[in-house]
Design a protein around this motif. Structure first.
Motif, PDB file in Angstrom:
ATOM      1  N   GLU A 109     -21.456   4.655 -45.655  1.00 29.88           N
ATOM      2  CA  GLU A 109     -21.505   3.807 -44.471  1.00 29.88           C
ATOM      3  C   GLU A 109     -20.136   3.238 -44.131  1.00 29.88           C
ATOM      4  OE1 GLU A 109     -23.956  -0.120 -42.811  1.00 29.88           O
ATOM      5  OE2 GLU A 109     -24.440   0.773 -44.764  1.00 29.88           O
ATOM      6  N   ARG A 110     -19.458   2.727 -45.126  1.00 30.29           N
ATOM      7  CA  ARG A 110     -18.127   2.148 -44.856  1.00 30.29           C
ATOM      8  C   ARG A 110     -17.131   3.232 -44.425  1.00 30.29           C
ATOM      9  NH1 ARG A 110     -16.995  -2.991 -45.618  1.00 30.29           N
ATOM     10  NH2 ARG A 110     -18.433  -4.311 -46.797  1.00 30.29           N
ATOM     11  N   TRP A 111     -17.212   4.388 -45.046  1.00 34.60           N
ATOM     12  CA  TRP A 111     -16.296   5.450 -44.660  1.00 34.60           C
ATOM     13  C   TRP A 111     -16.588   5.927 -43.236  1.00 34.60           C
ATOM     14  CZ3 TRP A 111     -12.050   7.640 -44.199  1.00 34.60           C
ATOM     15  CH2 TRP A 111     -11.916   8.965 -43.784  1.00 34.60           C
ATOM     16  N   ALA A 112     -17.852   6.003 -42.873  1.00 40.96           N
ATOM     17  CA  ALA A 112     -18.185   6.438 -41.520  1.00 40.96           C
ATOM     18  C   ALA A 112     -17.609   5.467 -40.493  1.00 40.96           C
ATOM     19  CB  ALA A 112     -19.699   6.547 -41.361  1.00 40.96           C
ATOM     20  N   GLY A 113     -17.702   4.157 -40.748  1.00 38.40           N
ATOM     21  CA  GLY A 113     -17.138   3.186 -39.826  1.00 38.40           C
ATOM     22  C   GLY A 113     -15.624   3.277 -39.740  1.00 38.40           C
ATOM     23  N   LEU A 114     -14.965   3.447 -40.893  1.00 38.66           N
ATOM     24  CA  LEU A 114     -13.506   3.571 -40.898  1.00 38.66           C
ATOM     25  C   LEU A 114     -13.065   4.846 -40.186  1.00 38.66           C
ATOM     26  CD1 LEU A 114     -10.659   2.784 -41.795  1.00 38.66           C
ATOM     27  CD2 LEU A 114     -11.132   3.886 -43.998  1.00 38.66           C
ATOM     28  N   ARG A 115     -13.764   5.938 -40.439  1.00 36.65           N
ATOM     29  CA  ARG A 115     -13.366   7.208 -39.823  1.00 36.65           C
ATOM     30  C   ARG A 115     -13.489   7.135 -38.303  1.00 36.65           C
ATOM     31  NH1 ARG A 115     -15.351  13.281 -41.616  1.00 36.65           N
ATOM     32  NH2 ARG A 115     -13.949  14.415 -40.181  1.00 36.65           N
ATOM     33  N   ALA A 116     -14.565   6.526 -37.822  1.00 38.63           N
ATOM     34  CA  ALA A 116     -14.722   6.396 -36.372  1.00 38.63           C
ATOM     35  C   ALA A 116     -13.589   5.556 -35.780  1.00 38.63           C
ATOM     36  CB  ALA A 116     -16.084   5.765 -36.068  1.00 38.63           C
ATOM     37  N   LYS A 117     -13.194   4.509 -36.492  1.00 45.15           N
ATOM     38  CA  LYS A 117     -12.105   3.667 -36.003  1.00 45.15           C
ATOM     39  C   LYS A 117     -10.778   4.413 -36.013  1.00 45.15           C
ATOM     40  CE  LYS A 117     -10.427  -0.260 -34.598  1.00 45.15           C
ATOM     41  NZ  LYS A 117     -10.805  -0.832 -33.271  1.00 45.15           N
ATOM     42  N   LEU A 118     -10.518   5.176 -37.061  1.00 43.17           N
ATOM     43  CA  LEU A 118      -9.262   5.922 -37.156  1.00 43.17           C
ATOM     44  C   LEU A 118      -9.166   6.984 -36.065  1.00 43.17           C
ATOM     45  CD1 LEU A 118      -9.024   6.434 -41.036  1.00 43.17           C
ATOM     46  CD2 LEU A 118      -7.650   4.887 -39.630  1.00 43.17           C
ATOM     47  N   GLU A 119     -10.256   7.644 -35.791  1.00 45.03           N
ATOM     48  CA  GLU A 119     -10.231   8.711 -34.786  1.00 45.03           C
ATOM     49  C   GLU A 119     -10.136   8.168 -33.362  1.00 45.03           C
ATOM     50  OE1 GLU A 119     -13.732  10.905 -35.714  1.00 45.03           O
ATOM     51  OE2 GLU A 119     -12.778  12.066 -37.338  1.00 45.03           O
ATOM     52  N   SER A 120     -10.404   6.880 -33.196  1.00 43.96           N
ATOM     53  CA  SER A 120     -10.304   6.275 -31.863  1.00 43.96           C
ATOM     54  C   SER A 120      -8.961   5.582 -31.629  1.00 43.96           C
ATOM     55  CB  SER A 120     -11.442   5.256 -31.673  1.00 43.96           C
ATOM     56  OG  SER A 120     -11.274   4.151 -32.564  1.00 43.96           O
ATOM     57  N   LEU A 121      -8.073   5.608 -32.610  1.00 38.92           N
ATOM     58  CA  LEU A 121      -6.780   4.952 -32.451  1.00 38.92           C
ATOM     59  C   LEU A 121      -5.947   5.676 -31.400  1.00 38.92           C
ATOM     60  CD1 LEU A 121      -5.852   4.224 -36.173  1.00 38.92           C
ATOM     61  CD2 LEU A 121      -6.542   2.554 -34.428  1.00 38.92           C
ATOM     62  N   PRO A 122      -5.164   4.937 -30.633  1.00 40.07           N
ATOM     63  CA  PRO A 122      -4.338   5.578 -29.597  1.00 40.07           C
ATOM     64  C   PRO A 122      -3.171   6.337 -30.218  1.00 40.07           C
ATOM     65  CG  PRO A 122      -3.881   3.234 -29.693  1.00 40.07           C
ATOM     66  CD  PRO A 122      -5.046   3.470 -30.600  1.00 40.07           C
ATOM     67  N   ASP A 123      -2.768   7.405 -29.552  1.00 36.29           N
ATOM     68  CA  ASP A 123      -1.640   8.182 -30.045  1.00 36.29           C
ATOM     69  C   ASP A 123      -0.311   7.489 -29.778  1.00 36.29           C
ATOM     70  OD1 ASP A 123      -3.401  10.100 -30.865  1.00 36.29           O
ATOM     71  OD2 ASP A 123      -3.162  11.350 -29.078  1.00 36.29           O
ATOM     72  N   ARG A 124      -0.278   6.606 -28.814  1.00 30.96           N
ATOM     73  CA  ARG A 124       0.933   5.838 -28.511  1.00 30.96           C
ATOM     74  C   ARG A 124       0.534   4.444 -28.043  1.00 30.96           C
ATOM     75  NH1 ARG A 124       4.675   7.924 -25.527  1.00 30.96           N
ATOM     76  NH2 ARG A 124       4.221  10.108 -25.955  1.00 30.96           N
ATOM     77  N   GLY A 125       1.527   3.594 -27.891  1.00 33.61           N
ATOM     78  CA  GLY A 125       1.249   2.213 -27.518  1.00 33.61           C
ATOM     79  C   GLY A 125       0.671   2.056 -26.132  1.00 33.61           C
ATOM     80  N   LEU A 126       0.775   3.075 -25.294  1.00 27.16           N
ATOM     81  CA  LEU A 126       0.235   3.029 -23.935  1.00 27.16           C
ATOM     82  C   LEU A 126       0.763   1.829 -23.147  1.00 27.16           C
ATOM     83  CD1 LEU A 126      -3.499   3.958 -24.684  1.00 27.16           C
ATOM     84  CD2 LEU A 126      -1.635   5.477 -23.981  1.00 27.16           C
ATOM     85  N   GLY A 127       2.034   1.477 -23.436  1.00 25.02           N
ATOM     86  CA  GLY A 127       2.644   0.376 -22.703  1.00 25.02           C
ATOM     87  C   GLY A 127       2.197  -0.984 -23.167  1.00 25.02           C
ATOM     88  N   ASP A 128       1.332  -1.083 -24.170  1.00 24.63           N
ATOM     89  CA  ASP A 128       0.862  -2.368 -24.671  1.00 24.63           C
ATOM     90  C   ASP A 128       0.946  -2.348 -26.193  1.00 24.63           C
ATOM     91  OD1 ASP A 128      -0.231  -4.796 -25.165  1.00 24.63           O
ATOM     92  OD2 ASP A 128      -2.163  -4.404 -24.195  1.00 24.63           O
ATOM     93  N   PRO A 129       2.120  -2.593 -26.768  1.00 24.17           N
ATOM     94  CA  PRO A 129       2.262  -2.558 -28.221  1.00 24.17           C
ATOM     95  C   PRO A 129       1.415  -3.615 -28.922  1.00 24.17           C
ATOM     96  CG  PRO A 129       4.241  -3.436 -27.192  1.00 24.17           C
ATOM     97  CD  PRO A 129       3.394  -2.898 -26.093  1.00 24.17           C
TER      98      PRO A 129
END
Length: 393
Positions: A109-129
């Motif tokens: 359960e904890r790994w599934a939550g972490l993995r979903a969060k990691l895969e949703s991280l932006p590739d760049r700051g998108l102008g908002d660091p």
């Protein structure tokens, strides 16, 4: 005249015949209890050490994802393009380990939550660091929570040995926390330089708080590893750990100096702090590999010792049971031989035995008058005495 009856050996009574067997059984009961207790304790120790090794395996997989996450955060906060290759590879590595041991460690359960969060991280700051800093911070918090879950579920946090306990505390608690917070401190210092002057006081307070939070676990790590070396009976632990520990400690001292504000600045020098952070992270990588190897080696030695003790205990118990069984077998064989010999003759009373047999005496010898002849008695035959003479002689 009464002749005593012959003494007859009595057959032992039933309690007397079964007493040795009862004694054998009485010895087997406590022996079995002690053996069962020993086996149960050894089995528990074996299961704990085995689960701890699974925890070490999981922690080893979390190391690369920690490094990749800290590096990706630094790039995103600097508004650079994040290369997700290292992070993706690290995610796949943890997913493989979680699939293999996650059921026993209860980490799915904890790994599934972490993995979903990691895969949703932006590739760049998108102008908002600032937004990237918060997003990566949330992911790193989930990562540290997974570290705690692995230590708790595997039993590493309850390790009974001093050396292995300090090692697991360092590798599963202090080192990842210090690595994540040190990276966060470097990124916050970079953000502080871009914040408006009105927020300078608030930013300075955040930096001071984060600096304490980052240096605290790092200092605890050094203390844990030195305690592990001092309390261990292993001659390899000190030789393998102390050298990379000294390297990490020197990098930590440098990082501490450059993370402190000075020269009228509320924030530390960004370039110097970044370089000090990279040096400390590289030293932490080297130290992490050494700690994991040494911890796994200690656990493996413990498992071997448990198996050896269990084997010796079983051999001793088997020998004792064989001896007692031999004693019982000899006693039963003696009883069977006595039973096959038949019952002993019954003892009769003097009245039942009847009168004693008559004793026959030799008949008296009768000597006739003609069989008598004079025999001279004494010197010179002064007097004549007569005595019987057996004519047949």
């Amino acid at each position: 005249m009464t002749v005593p009856a012959p003494r007859v050996r009595r057959r032992p009574a039933v309690p007397g015949r079964t007493l040795p067997l009862l004694l054998v059984l009485a010895l087997l009961v406590p022996l079995g209890f002690i053996f069962a207790q020993s086996e149960s304790s050894a089995a528990d120790d074996h299961d704990l050490a085995s689960r701890e090794r699974l925890g070490v395996r999981y922690l080893r997989a979390l190391g690369p994802i920690t490094d990749a996450l800290v590096e990706a955060q630094a790039i995103a906060v600097a508004e650079g393009a994040v290369s997700r290759g290292a992070l993706t590879a690290a995610i796949e590595g943890v997913a493989e380990v979680d699939s293999a041991v996650g059921d026993e460690l209860r980490t799915h359960e904890r790994w599934a939550g972490l993995r979903a969060k990691l895969e949703s991280l932006p590739d760049r700051g998108l102008g908002d660091p600032e937004a990237a800093f918060r997003a990566y911070g949330e992911a790193s918090d989930l990562l540290l929570a997974l570290y705690r879950k692995v230590r708790e579920s595997s039993g590493l946090i309850r390790d009974p040995r001093s050396d292995s306990f300090f090692l697991q505390d360092g590798i599963g608690g202090d080192l990842p926390t210090a690595t994540v917070l040190a990276g966060r401190l470097v990124d916050l210092a970079r953000l502080a330089a871009k914040r408006p002057a009105a927020e300078r006081a608030r930013t300075g307070a955040e930096l001071a708080e984060l600096r304490v939070a980052a240096l605290g676990p790092a200092t605890d790590l050094v203390a844990d590893l030195r305690s592990a070396v001092d309390s261990s009976e292993s001659t390899d632990l000190g030789a393998n750990v102390l050298t990379p520990l000294d390297t990490y400690q020197r990098s930590l001292e440098t990082f501490s100096v450059y993370s402190a504000p000075g020269g009228g600045r509320s924030a530390p020098s960004t370039d110097q702090l970044t370089q000090a952070g990279i040096t400390a992270q590289n030293a932490a990588k080297q130290l992490r590999t050494v700690i994991l190897d040494q911890l796994d080696a200690l656990l493996k030695e413990r498992l071997d010792a448990i198996d050896r003790d269990r084997l010796l205990g079983r051999a001793a118990a088997g020998t004792a049971v064989a001896l007692l069984a031999g004693i019982a077998a000899l006693h039963l064989a003696a009883l069977r031989r006595a039973r096959a010999a038949g019952p002993p003759p019954a003892r009769r009373t003097p009245a039942e035995a009847g009168p004693p047999p008559a004793v026959h005496a030799d008949p008296p010898i009768t000597v006739s008058e003609g069989d008598r002849q004079p025999v001279a008695v004494g010197r010179g035959g002064d007097a004549d005495r007569w005595r019987p003479f057996d004519a047949a002689r």
